[in-house]
Design an enzyme around this catalytic site. Sequence first.
Site, mmCIF file in Angstrom:
data_model
loop_
_atom_site.group_PDB
_atom_site.id
_atom_site.type_symbol
_atom_site.label_atom_id
_atom_site.label_comp_id
_atom_site.label_asym_id
_atom_site.label_seq_id
_atom_site.Cartn_x
_atom_site.Cartn_y
_atom_site.Cartn_z
ATOM 1 N N GLN A 36 0.835 -1.209 0.000
ATOM 2 C CA GLN A 36 0.000 0.000 0.000
ATOM 3 C C GLN A 36 0.864 1.251 0.000
ATOM 4 O O GLN A 36 2.069 1.185 0.233
ATOM 5 C CB GLN A 36 -0.910 -0.019 1.232
ATOM 6 C CG GLN A 36 -0.177 -0.263 2.543
ATOM 7 C CD GLN A 36 -0.999 -0.993 3.596
ATOM 8 O OE1 GLN A 36 -2.214 -1.024 3.529
ATOM 9 N NE2 GLN A 36 -0.327 -1.576 4.578
ATOM 10 N N GLU A 119 0.251 -9.166 10.945
ATOM 11 C CA GLU A 119 0.225 -7.918 10.158
ATOM 12 C C GLU A 119 0.779 -8.242 8.767
ATOM 13 O O GLU A 119 1.804 -8.889 8.638
ATOM 14 C CB GLU A 119 1.069 -6.855 10.883
ATOM 15 C CG GLU A 119 1.453 -5.646 10.071
ATOM 16 C CD GLU A 119 0.274 -4.795 9.575
ATOM 17 O OE1 GLU A 119 -0.558 -4.381 10.387
ATOM 18 O OE2 GLU A 119 0.189 -4.578 8.345
ATOM 19 N N GLY A 152 -3.744 -11.879 7.100
ATOM 20 C CA GLY A 152 -4.669 -12.287 8.158
ATOM 21 C C GLY A 152 -5.733 -13.258 7.669
ATOM 22 O O GLY A 152 -6.119 -14.191 8.391
ATOM 23 N N ASP A 169 -7.941 -5.125 13.684
ATOM 24 C CA ASP A 169 -7.594 -3.698 13.628
ATOM 25 C C ASP A 169 -7.129 -3.413 12.204
ATOM 26 O O ASP A 169 -5.939 -3.274 11.938
ATOM 27 C CB ASP A 169 -6.477 -3.427 14.650
ATOM 28 C CG ASP A 169 -6.103 -1.964 14.702
ATOM 29 O OD1 ASP A 169 -6.833 -1.129 14.117
ATOM 30 O OD2 ASP A 169 -5.077 -1.642 15.318
ATOM 31 N N THR A 171 -7.637 -1.855 8.001
ATOM 32 C CA THR A 171 -8.041 -0.719 7.176
ATOM 33 C C THR A 171 -9.498 -0.952 6.766
ATOM 34 O O THR A 171 -10.124 -1.930 7.185
ATOM 35 C CB THR A 171 -7.146 -0.645 5.923
ATOM 36 O OG1 THR A 171 -7.161 -1.929 5.293
ATOM 37 C CG2 THR A 171 -5.710 -0.288 6.282
ATOM 38 N N PRO A 176 -5.929 -4.050 0.724
ATOM 39 C CA PRO A 176 -5.529 -5.198 1.549
ATOM 40 C C PRO A 176 -6.560 -5.552 2.629
ATOM 41 O O PRO A 176 -6.612 -6.683 3.091
ATOM 42 C CB PRO A 176 -4.224 -4.741 2.205
ATOM 43 C CG PRO A 176 -3.759 -3.559 1.451
ATOM 44 C CD PRO A 176 -4.940 -2.963 0.743
HETATM 45 N N1 AG3 Z 1 -7.708 1.420 11.266
HETATM 46 C C1 AG3 Z 1 -9.045 1.903 11.022
HETATM 47 C C2 AG3 Z 1 -9.068 3.075 10.106
HETATM 48 C C3 AG3 Z 1 -10.462 3.386 9.708
HETATM 49 C C4 AG3 Z 1 -10.512 4.484 8.763
HETATM 50 N N2 AG3 Z 1 -11.846 4.567 8.295
HETATM 51 C C5 AG3 Z 1 -12.592 5.673 8.268
HETATM 52 N N3 AG3 Z 1 -12.060 6.829 8.488
HETATM 53 N N4 AG3 Z 1 -13.824 5.544 8.030
HETATM 54 C C6 AG3 Z 1 -7.022 2.068 12.254
HETATM 55 C C7 AG3 Z 1 -5.728 1.446 12.575
HETATM 56 C C8 AG3 Z 1 -5.276 1.938 13.900
HETATM 57 N N5 AG3 Z 1 -4.531 0.974 14.602
#
Ligand code: AG3
Length: 293
Positions: A36, A119, A152, A169, A171, A176
Amino acid sequence: MRRFVSMKQFEETLHEGFRIVLSVSSILYHEKTSHQELIIFDNPIMGRVLALDHVIQTTSRDEYIYHEMLVHPALVSCHCWRHHVGDSSPIDVLVIGGGDGGTVRELLRYPSTHVVMVEIDRSVIDLCRRYLPDHSLGAFENERLHVDIADGASYVKECGKTFDVIIVDSTDPIGPGEALFGEEFFTHSKHLLKEGGIFVNQNGVSFLQGDSIKRTHHVLKRLYRAHRFYQACVPSYVGGVMMFAWGSDMALHGRWTRAQRKAAQERSAVGPMRHYTPDVHQASFVLPMDCPI
Ligand code: AG3
């Protein structure tokens, strides 16, 4: 190709027709990893920001809200359940994603947790350790954490281990992260849970990502006796409150005694929690009438 980050501003591209723009005081890192596009920059309000594929993932200013709320409702409930059944063996937790280290930092507050983190992108871990060290606060050196660099979705299919808690946790469900919102992934994850186990994931913001929340709900309903959502307001994730999905065959718990909470905080080397309280826990499961599910 349009540039979404300049020396002056960063533009998030997650929602079509709805954009958040952050000013950039300095870019610390910008590269296309093998998975990414990763950018780390400073913003005068949010502090240090990590964006993946032009979507803000975490900021030094408000990460604690997200990470505390992703971790503690499940861990507190797991402790309640363990107490109820008289089990004091270590709590095995699987984290999918979470390369910035905030989730594992919160998990390792509990002396009995043993964590496997899977990860997909090693660069996220390496760069966050360097540029966002307060996220992990030494968690990567903790012997109760084992890190696997792997996909994952494949991991849950093949690992053959079982866990008390699974935390995703990830994206958003594009790039991905997409496979981590599929029925197959949810089903395989369920098979890795021990009795009374809990599955939690981040599901985006309620107002703008309602379809994805509904899809998750649809699958969790089939898999778990207790299928719920809870919410928290994380300013970096704009467009409604952040929704977290919850699946378990155990009835929803969460009343932790004050003494237990105090003990967990005192034993912690990472300082007190800043957002999560037992009352916030209870309140976060109360959803408004216009919630997508
Ligand atoms: N991961 C979630 C990010 C979500 C973004 N989405 C959104 N803005 N709608 C965060 C990783 C932190 N460890």
